[in-house]
Design a protein around this motif. Sequence first.
Motif, short mmCIF file in Angstrom:
data_model
loop_
_atom_site.label_atom_id
_atom_site.label_comp_id
_atom_site.label_asym_id
_atom_site.label_seq_id
_atom_site.Cartn_x
_atom_site.Cartn_y
_atom_site.Cartn_z
N CYS A 66 -31.88 103.35 17.21
CA CYS A 66 -31.20 101.99 17.63
C CYS A 66 -31.23 102.30 19.20
N PHE A 67 -31.51 101.28 19.90
CA PHE A 67 -31.13 101.61 21.66
C PHE A 67 -30.43 100.34 22.08
N ALA A 68 -29.65 99.50 21.28
CA ALA A 68 -29.01 98.41 21.73
C ALA A 68 -28.17 98.54 22.75
N CYS A 69 -27.46 99.53 23.10
CA CYS A 69 -26.67 99.57 24.13
C CYS A 69 -27.35 99.67 25.39
N ILE A 124 -19.55 103.23 18.01
CA ILE A 124 -18.96 103.82 19.25
C ILE A 124 -18.44 102.97 20.32
N PHE A 172 -21.55 99.48 15.93
CA PHE A 172 -21.91 100.30 15.07
C PHE A 172 -21.16 101.70 15.15
N PHE A 203 -27.51 104.42 10.31
CA PHE A 203 -26.82 104.31 11.73
C PHE A 203 -26.19 105.77 12.19
N ARG A 204 -25.34 106.06 11.23
CA ARG A 204 -24.62 107.71 11.61
C ARG A 204 -25.21 108.44 10.70
N ILE A 236 -17.78 101.51 23.43
CA ILE A 236 -18.35 101.45 24.87
C ILE A 236 -17.30 100.19 25.53
N CYS A 257 -28.45 105.89 15.53
CA CYS A 257 -27.92 106.00 16.79
C CYS A 257 -28.53 106.87 17.53
N VAL A 258 -29.09 106.44 18.83
CA VAL A 258 -29.75 107.65 19.61
C VAL A 258 -28.83 108.40 20.37
N PHE A 259 -27.44 107.79 20.42
CA PHE A 259 -26.19 108.57 21.21
C PHE A 259 -25.88 109.61 20.56
N CYS A 289 -21.35 98.52 21.67
CA CYS A 289 -21.87 98.91 20.41
C CYS A 289 -21.04 98.34 19.32
S1 SF4 Z 1 -25.87 100.57 20.34
FE1 SF4 Z 1 -25.89 102.50 21.17
S2 SF4 Z 1 -24.12 103.53 20.75
FE2 SF4 Z 1 -24.30 101.86 19.19
S3 SF4 Z 1 -25.71 102.55 17.31
FE3 SF4 Z 1 -26.92 101.57 18.85
S4 SF4 Z 1 -27.56 103.61 20.16
FE4 SF4 Z 1 -25.77 104.05 19.17
#
Ligand code: SF4
Length: 487
Positions: free
Chosen positions: A466-469, A420, A418, A211-212, A422, A270-272, A416
């Motif tokens: 990951c694009f979950a947010c 971050i 994982f 993830f990170r 939010i 994590c795409v962010f 999030c």
């Molecule tokens: S939920 Fe969004 S901010 Fe959290 S790991 Fe996935 S892409 Fe990153």
Amino acid sequence: MLPKFLLLPRGGLTELDSRWYTLSVETDSLQDSCGVVGIYSPEPINIPSNLFFPLFALQHRGQESAGISYMKDNRLVTYKDVGMVGTVLSRYLERERYSTVGIGHVRYSTQGGNKLENAQPMAVSCNKGEIALAHNGNISNSRQLKAELFEEGSIFQSTGDSELILHLLSRSRESDFYHALAEVLPRLEGAFSIAMIHNGSLLAIRDPRGFRPLYVGWKGDMVVTASETCALDILKVDEFREVQPGEIVIADENGVRSERISEPKPQSRCVFELIYFARPDSQVFGESVHLTRKRIGAALATNETVSADLVLPVPDSGNSAALGFAEASGLPLELGLTRNHYSGRSFIMPTTAERELMVRMKLHPIREAIRDKRLILIDDSLVRGTTSRILVTMLKEAGAAEIHLRLASPEIIWPCFFGIDIPTREELISNHMDPGEIAGHIGADSVRFLTIEELKSSLDEPNSYCFACFSGNYPIPVESGQPPGVG
Ligand code: SF4
């Protein structure tokens, strides 16, 4: 891109409200996770100085607390406090302190609060030896694991989730540290990029889904691990690689070796990190952050239908995407917003006028550059929309003819779990309004977000992210409710 915090009322700038929450002043953006550094050198080196500069390079990943731990005479020494790296650690540079191994951490705090007991590294002396840990990420099954540990009598000092790793290690029935680690790590779900000291050894540990980010590099005999490559660059470490997802890199008097936590799992990077968190001069996940942001800007430009005169970044986090947009569209890039790098950190501004003044202090338009111009304004993301509303007002007052806000990320709708921070779903503007309504709300002529497909087209390996947010499709099951504080 450094997040600063201001307290603003819920419900927008025109209302005064007794409920308060934190907000990033410049861009109303998400808050960073944490940053970690670790160093092993066979020959003793001045360890605070060698940790200070890479931590300073990672300051954007967390400004709430900073700290280092290192081994001295077979015991751990830890210096940590709330505050930024320079404030907390510069006093330890006054004289040389030699050691072969040390780790460091910068932290952004969420629900756990900005308390000293949550600052890292966390260092303990236990039945497995001397252990210090610096953690970036969120353990997504931490509530369940903590409940088990409470039941068994554990006492937690901190409110974050990093401490539970130390409890699990200490309580493991395995007497050997590495056997205990092999038992504990597979029990952790979610995100963990960790720099750890065990007795005289340095460990760099990354969760199996990656993830990170986490890197490891070599300079002569010295081994350095860090969240981003900008922290390696400052030590002139130019031979480096990613710590692979599910890998443990161990550096000690026997050399450097690599172990695995588990079999590889599907990647959930994590795409962010690429959109916003990481520094543009870093690599994360093997990608140049700056060049990825330029590709994102170009993807935004490809589907642009509005005619405009200038592309304007919201500095600094919109810079690379704006450059990519300008190059792809053929429109000139104009630096029409000036960012004041010297404004303060945390403020409580009780009136609307003062809050507006606060944003003006951070970001201010250059009238002569934007007067009578139709602007494409590029920001990294939109969270609550509050700062964008002030920015758009300022740009209109400065004479902009039209303002078309373009966001270099898709709409953020989900929390999030994982690592971050939010805001709650209620606070996220995209949960209440479509882009047209947002444009009306903030006073812009139009608002458009990057689509998930456009984002994927900007990535080399889109299926590894990951694009979950944006989508709500979490790569692993998550506990219900708001996530715990990040580390
Ligand atoms: S939920 Fe969004 S901010 Fe959290 S790991 Fe996935 S892409 Fe990153």
